[in-house]
Design a protein around this motif. Structure first.
Motif, mmCIF file in Angstrom:
data_model
loop_
_atom_site.group_PDB
_atom_site.id
_atom_site.type_symbol
_atom_site.label_atom_id
_atom_site.label_comp_id
_atom_site.label_asym_id
_atom_site.label_seq_id
_atom_site.Cartn_x
_atom_site.Cartn_y
_atom_site.Cartn_z
ATOM 1 N N PHE A 142 -83.950 -25.670 48.726
ATOM 2 C CA PHE A 142 -83.500 -26.939 49.926
ATOM 3 C C PHE A 142 -84.915 -26.104 50.646
ATOM 4 O O PHE A 142 -84.585 -25.042 50.565
ATOM 5 N N ASP A 143 -85.505 -26.700 51.060
ATOM 6 C CA ASP A 143 -86.567 -27.047 51.813
ATOM 7 C C ASP A 143 -86.438 -26.346 52.916
ATOM 8 O O ASP A 143 -87.161 -25.373 53.835
ATOM 9 N N MET A 144 -85.295 -26.710 53.449
ATOM 10 C CA MET A 144 -84.958 -25.640 54.806
ATOM 11 C C MET A 144 -83.517 -26.149 54.914
ATOM 12 O O MET A 144 -83.049 -26.884 54.675
ATOM 13 N N VAL A 145 -83.260 -25.187 55.302
ATOM 14 C CA VAL A 145 -80.759 -24.956 55.848
ATOM 15 C C VAL A 145 -81.197 -24.444 56.974
ATOM 16 O O VAL A 145 -82.001 -23.739 57.807
ATOM 17 N N VAL A 146 -80.460 -25.825 58.234
ATOM 18 C CA VAL A 146 -80.017 -25.401 59.392
ATOM 19 C C VAL A 146 -78.225 -24.763 59.236
ATOM 20 O O VAL A 146 -77.777 -25.438 58.834
ATOM 21 N N VAL B 213 -85.639 -21.043 54.297
ATOM 22 C CA VAL B 213 -86.121 -21.977 53.138
ATOM 23 C C VAL B 213 -84.269 -21.301 52.179
ATOM 24 O O VAL B 213 -84.693 -20.255 52.318
ATOM 25 N N LEU B 214 -83.941 -21.874 51.655
ATOM 26 C CA LEU B 214 -82.662 -21.434 50.509
ATOM 27 C C LEU B 214 -83.138 -21.363 48.934
ATOM 28 O O LEU B 214 -83.096 -22.680 48.380
ATOM 29 N N GLN B 215 -84.091 -20.343 48.014
ATOM 30 C CA GLN B 215 -84.201 -20.915 46.554
ATOM 31 C C GLN B 215 -82.911 -20.314 46.263
ATOM 32 O O GLN B 215 -82.441 -18.885 46.496
ATOM 33 N N PHE B 216 -82.885 -21.175 44.792
ATOM 34 C CA PHE B 216 -81.936 -21.159 43.703
ATOM 35 C C PHE B 216 -83.123 -20.501 42.699
ATOM 36 O O PHE B 216 -84.020 -20.772 42.178
#
Length: 106
Positions: free
Chosen positions: A29-33, A21-24
């Motif tokens: 973004f709920d998921m980053v691959v 998960v990438l928080q700003f």
């Protein structure tokens, strides 16, 4: 709970990729691959709804968050909303049925 299931299923599907998960400051973004070999990534939103709505993709469409992500993880190759409705593509966003996604991941 759905987010955790999707993250775990994705990690099992692609053990060589980083899944997180990438928080700003505003949003996440709920998921980053992230593919460390190709230096590129895919970004996802995970929704419980059966209804497709542009609002579901608002974080995926945020130019500042996308710029920050590409700076750190390379080009974004796909933007996907996982939800309970039918799979389709609209305005550069893939809307994919979460159950179909999980069956592919399994």
């Amino acid at each position: 709970m759905l987010e955790d299931i999707v993250l775990l299923g994705t990690m099992m599907r692609w053990p060589g990729k980083e899944v997180f998960v990438l928080q700003f400051a505003l949003g996440e973004f709920d998921m980053v691959v992230f593919d460390p070999e190709k230096l590129e990534c895919e970004i996802f939103e995970i929704k419980h709804s059966k209804v497709r709505a542009r609002e579901q993709a608002r974080h995926l469409l945020d130019p500042e968050n996308c710029r920050k992500t590409e700076f750190r993880y390379g080009p974004i190759t796909r933007k996907t909303v996982l939800y309970r409705g039918e799979t389709c593509e609209e305005d550069g966003i893939r809307y994919q049925n979460v159950e179909e996604y999980l069956m592919q991941a399994g």
